[in-house]
Scaffold this active site. Structure first.
Site, mmCIF file in Angstrom:
data_model
loop_
_atom_site.group_PDB
_atom_site.id
_atom_site.type_symbol
_atom_site.label_atom_id
_atom_site.label_comp_id
_atom_site.label_asym_id
_atom_site.label_seq_id
_atom_site.Cartn_x
_atom_site.Cartn_y
_atom_site.Cartn_z
ATOM 1 N N GLU A 1 32.231 57.736 13.962
ATOM 2 C CA GLU A 1 33.177 57.893 12.874
ATOM 3 C C GLU A 1 32.426 57.696 11.556
ATOM 4 O OE1 GLU A 1 37.292 58.217 13.095
ATOM 5 O OE2 GLU A 1 35.751 59.562 13.812
ATOM 6 N N THR A 2 31.492 58.596 11.299
ATOM 7 C CA THR A 2 30.611 58.489 10.146
ATOM 8 C C THR A 2 30.969 59.546 9.121
ATOM 9 O OG1 THR A 2 28.846 57.719 11.596
ATOM 10 C CG2 THR A 2 28.193 58.476 9.417
ATOM 11 N N ILE A 3 30.874 59.172 7.829
ATOM 12 C CA ILE A 3 31.025 60.138 6.749
ATOM 13 C C ILE A 3 29.783 60.071 5.894
ATOM 14 C CG2 ILE A 3 32.358 58.445 5.387
ATOM 15 C CD1 ILE A 3 32.702 62.257 5.171
ATOM 16 N N SER B 1 30.379 54.065 7.954
ATOM 17 C CA SER B 1 30.890 54.387 9.279
ATOM 18 C C SER B 1 31.530 53.174 9.921
ATOM 19 C CB SER B 1 29.719 54.866 10.162
ATOM 20 O OG SER B 1 30.132 55.085 11.485
#
Length: 415
Positions: free
Chosen positions: A272-274, A291
């Site tokens: 769940e990384t941006i 993240s």
């Protein structure tokens, strides 16, 4: 800027083993370390920003309060994690709809608890979480579920401005953050590959992919053995980038055969990384990544807060004597690596990719495309890539031809 959080003061190998576990749990309260993202946002704004924290949070507050239509990919991932969310009362109340289901694609989703938390942060600043009301809820929830965080752990958290690591590549300087991240693996890969005539092999040829894969195996073997919280390293990480050492490592690559190397301690295959690459009218560039690690992180939500806690503690090992063994107040090894490129001391590009252990591999391939094959930015991003998963296993993006795939299999790679 390194805002990553440390393990709780109650976290020890013996504590985890006493729970009957052979490794740090991947989900749940025991995997939660101090949440660092808010401190990083605030520090970045204080040092370089023109907005207050409250102003910066205002758009997110509006989206959380008014809602947004869930997109198809997110809906699919959400649906695949219903069981994770069901295990925690706060998570199910926040992220599951009536009937205990995930929202469908196109369905509207609201999170008023998150809007309220952000408003509190806007009024009180980061202290709302690091010792204040939000922190009290987090510590209470984590400890009630057998986790290791205390309110003092949150209160004592601080960001650090650090000196990045760099390596010369094709006449440019590539910069990555120091441990406990995996940026050094990207630099080691690039330096190993720079000893070969990658352009002469031809872009995305079997030999080109083969050398990228084998360089990754070598870099990740070092990463898995030596890298942890920089305060606990056995030596200077720059030694892994020494030219003589790089030459020795590059000499291990057999152009005719793939070697079967041990996997890193834990495969990081989803997340769940941006990643954000941002520039402004004044020429400032920011390479930024944060993240919660896995989809929905630990799966734990302190009731009423509206946000899931990460599971970065899963990056630790229980192995005695390993520099990344879990201990109180220690940063776990993590996968987050924002990248930057300069030329003769002048900023050229902020860059990065998402996807756990794909990040160093993606950094290397993007820079090969740009700096060796002189692609424009769009072509460099669009070009199909390889990902080494572990052992002999690799993944190739669809445009790679059957001829190349067959040649790689003949070299010993499993596609």
């Amino acid at each position: 800027l390194d805002a990553s959080g440390r393990s709780g003061s109650l976290a020890t190998p013996d504590t985890i083993r006493a729970l009957g576990m052979d490794d740090v749990p991947y989900r749940g309260a025991q995997a939660v370390t101090v949440p660092g993202a808010l401190s990083g946002w605030s520090a970045l704004l204080d040092q370089y920003g023109t907005l207050t924290l409250a102003e910066a949070l205002a758009p997110a507050i509006a989206i959380a309060e008014e809602g947004f239509p869930v997109t198809p990919i997110i809906a699919s991932q959400w649906r695949g994690n219903v069981r994770v969310l069901e295990r925690d009362p706060g998570a199910s109340a926040t992220y599951l709809l009536e009937g205990g289901r995930a929202p469908e694609a196109g369905e509207w989703f609201r999170n008023p608890d998150l809007a309220a938390s952000y408003r509190m942060v806007g009024r009180q600043g980061p202290s709302a979480l690091y010792g204040g009301p939000l922190g009290e809820k987090i510590a209470e929830t984590v400890q009630a579920q057998g986790g290791f965080l205390t309110l003092d752990d949150l209160r004592n958290h601080q960001v650090e401005w650090v000196e990045p690591l760099s390596a010369d590549f094709q006449g440019y300087q590539v910069w990555e953050l120091p441990p406990a991240g995996q940026g050094i693996a990207a630099l080691e890969m690039l330096k190993i590959l720079d000893t070969f005539d990658m352009a002469g092999m031809g872009h995305n040829s079997p030999q080109y992919f083969h050398h990228i894969i084998e360089a990754k195996k070598l870099a990740f073997a070092d990463l898995n053995r030596y890298i942890s919280d920089r305060d606990f390293l056995e030596g200077d990480p720059k030694d892994l980038l020494d030219d003589r050492y790089i030459g020795d490592r590059a000499g291990l690559i057999d152009p005719a055969r793939a070697v079967d190397r041990a996997d890193p301690g834990r495969p990081f295959n989803s997340g769940e990384t941006i990643y954000l690459s941002v520039a402004d009218k004044d020429g400032n560039m920011v390479s930024f990544i944060n993240s919660v690690f896995e989809y929905f992180g630990s799966g734990v939500v302190a009731p009423g807060t509206g946000f899931v806690l990460q599971n970065r503690g899963a990056g630790f090992t229980l192995e005695d004597g390993h520099p990344n063994q879990i201990a109180p107040g220690k940063r776990p090894f993590h996968t987050l690596i924002p990248g930057f490129v300069t030329k003769d001391g002048e900023p050229l590009m902020a860059f990065g990719v998402m996807g756990g252990s794909m990040q160093p591999q993606g950094h290397a391939q993007l820079l090969l495309n740009l700096l060796v094959f002189d692609m424009d930015l769009q072509d460099a991003i669009d070009a199909p890539r390889v990902r080494h998963m572990g052992g002999s296993r690799i993944v190739l993006e669809a445009p790679v031809t059957n001829q190349v795939r067959e040649a790689l299999e003949a070299l010993g790679h499993t596609i």
